[in-house]
Design an enzyme around this catalytic site. Structure first.
Site, mmCIF file in Angstrom:
data_model
loop_
_atom_site.group_PDB
_atom_site.id
_atom_site.type_symbol
_atom_site.label_atom_id
_atom_site.label_comp_id
_atom_site.label_asym_id
_atom_site.label_seq_id
_atom_site.Cartn_x
_atom_site.Cartn_y
_atom_site.Cartn_z
ATOM 1 N N ILE A 63 0.886 -1.167 0.000
ATOM 2 C CA ILE A 63 0.000 0.000 0.000
ATOM 3 C C ILE A 63 0.921 1.213 0.000
ATOM 4 O O ILE A 63 1.846 1.308 0.814
ATOM 5 C CB ILE A 63 -0.960 0.000 1.214
ATOM 6 C CG1 ILE A 63 -1.813 1.283 1.231
ATOM 7 C CG2 ILE A 63 -0.237 -0.182 2.528
ATOM 8 C CD1 ILE A 63 -2.905 1.277 2.305
ATOM 9 N N SER A 64 0.722 2.103 -0.951
ATOM 10 C CA SER A 64 1.669 3.194 -1.177
ATOM 11 C C SER A 64 1.737 4.164 -0.004
ATOM 12 O O SER A 64 0.797 4.312 0.784
ATOM 13 C CB SER A 64 1.290 3.965 -2.448
ATOM 14 O OG SER A 64 1.423 3.159 -3.589
#
Length: 217
Positions: A63-64
Site C-alpha cells: 500500500i503506497s
C-alpha cells in the site's frame, strides 16, 4: 485521551505532514482525511497505518506511502464528472480516495486475493462508484472504453500505446516509469490537440507492473 470530537494525534500528524510536504488541494486533503487508511493495511500494521510510509500487503505487494497517493491524486486534477482507470488495485486505498473525487472508477488488479479484498473494503466504506475488475492492466477489455484520467500504481519500463490510446481528449495519465528494481520517475501525460505532452514529476519506488492474471497461490 483526546476529546471525542477531535481526531487522534497520529491522524492529525498525517494531515499536517501532507500539508508540510506541499499537498494543497483541499478536495484531495478532505478525501485523504475521510478514508480510513487503517482499514486497508494488514492487521499487524494497523498501529502504523497513519505513518507516511509504504506497508506490505498480500501477494508481495504494497500500500503506497500516503504522500505519494496524495501527490499522484492531486496531479490528476480530478473533476466530479471524470471517469478514472486505475491499473493496480492493491489494497483498494487509492481507489477509495479517487472515489471521493470523481464520477466513476474502474480499478484493475491481477491478483484475485487482492481484488476480492479491495472490493470488500470498498463496499464496506460505501464506495459505490468503484468497480474492481480481475484482469490484466496491459490488456484492457475493449468494452471498458475511454477514460478522462488514468493512474498506474505499479512500475512500467515504458507506457504502452494501448494504454495511452485510452486517454480522452484533454485527459491525463500518471505512471511510474523506470526499471522494475530501483527508483522510477512519475510521468504525467496530457492529451492535447497537438498530441501527448510528457512531463517528469518526482522519483518514486513502486513494485513492477506485470502482464497477465496471476496464478492462484
Amino acid at each position: 485521551m483526546p476529546p471525542a470530537d477531535r481526531p487522534p494525534p497520529e491522524k492529525m500528524m498525517f494531515q499536517l505532514n501532507l500539508r508540510r510536504r506541499g499537498i494543497s488541494d483541499q478536495r484531495v486533503l478532505r478525501a485523504m482525511d475521510g478514508i480510513p487508511r487503517d482499514v486497508f493495511v494488514e492487521p499487524a500494521d494497523r498501529d502504523d497505518a497513519w505513518l507516511d510510509t509504504a506497508l506490505g500487503i498480500a501477494c508481495g505487494q504494497t500500500i503506497s506511502q500516503p504522500f505519494v497517493v496524495a501527490y499522484m491524486t492531486e496531479r490528476l486534477e480530478l473533476r466530479d464528472d471524470n471517469r478514472v482507470l486505475e491499473i493496480g488495485s492493491g489494497s483498494g486505498y487509492q481507489a477509495a480516495i479517487l472515489s471521493r473525487l470523481c464520477r466513476q472508477v474502474l480499478t484493475i488488479e491481477r491478483f484475485r486475493v487482492l481484488a476480492d479484498r479491495a472490493r470488500s473494503r470498498l463496499e464496506q466504506l460505501g464506495c459505490d462508484n468503484v468497480e474492481v475488475m480481475l484482469g490484466d492492466g496491459f490488456d484492457i477489455p475493449a468494452e471498458a472504453g475511454q477514460f478522462d484520467r488514468i493512474l498506474v500504481t505499479a512500475a512500467m519500463e515504458q507506457i504502452p500505446d494501448a494504454l495511452t490510446a485510452r486517454i480522452e481528449p484533454g485527459g491525463l495519465l500518471i505512471a511510474p516509469v523506470g526499471p522494475p528494481s530501483g527508483r522510477q520517475t512519475l510521468i504525467l501525460l496530457r492529451r492535447t490537440t497537438a498530441g501527448l505532452v510528457r512531463k517528469e514529476l518526482i522519483d518514486v519506488r513502486f513494485v513492477p507492473a506485470l502482464p497477465g492474471i496471476a496464478r492462484e497461490l
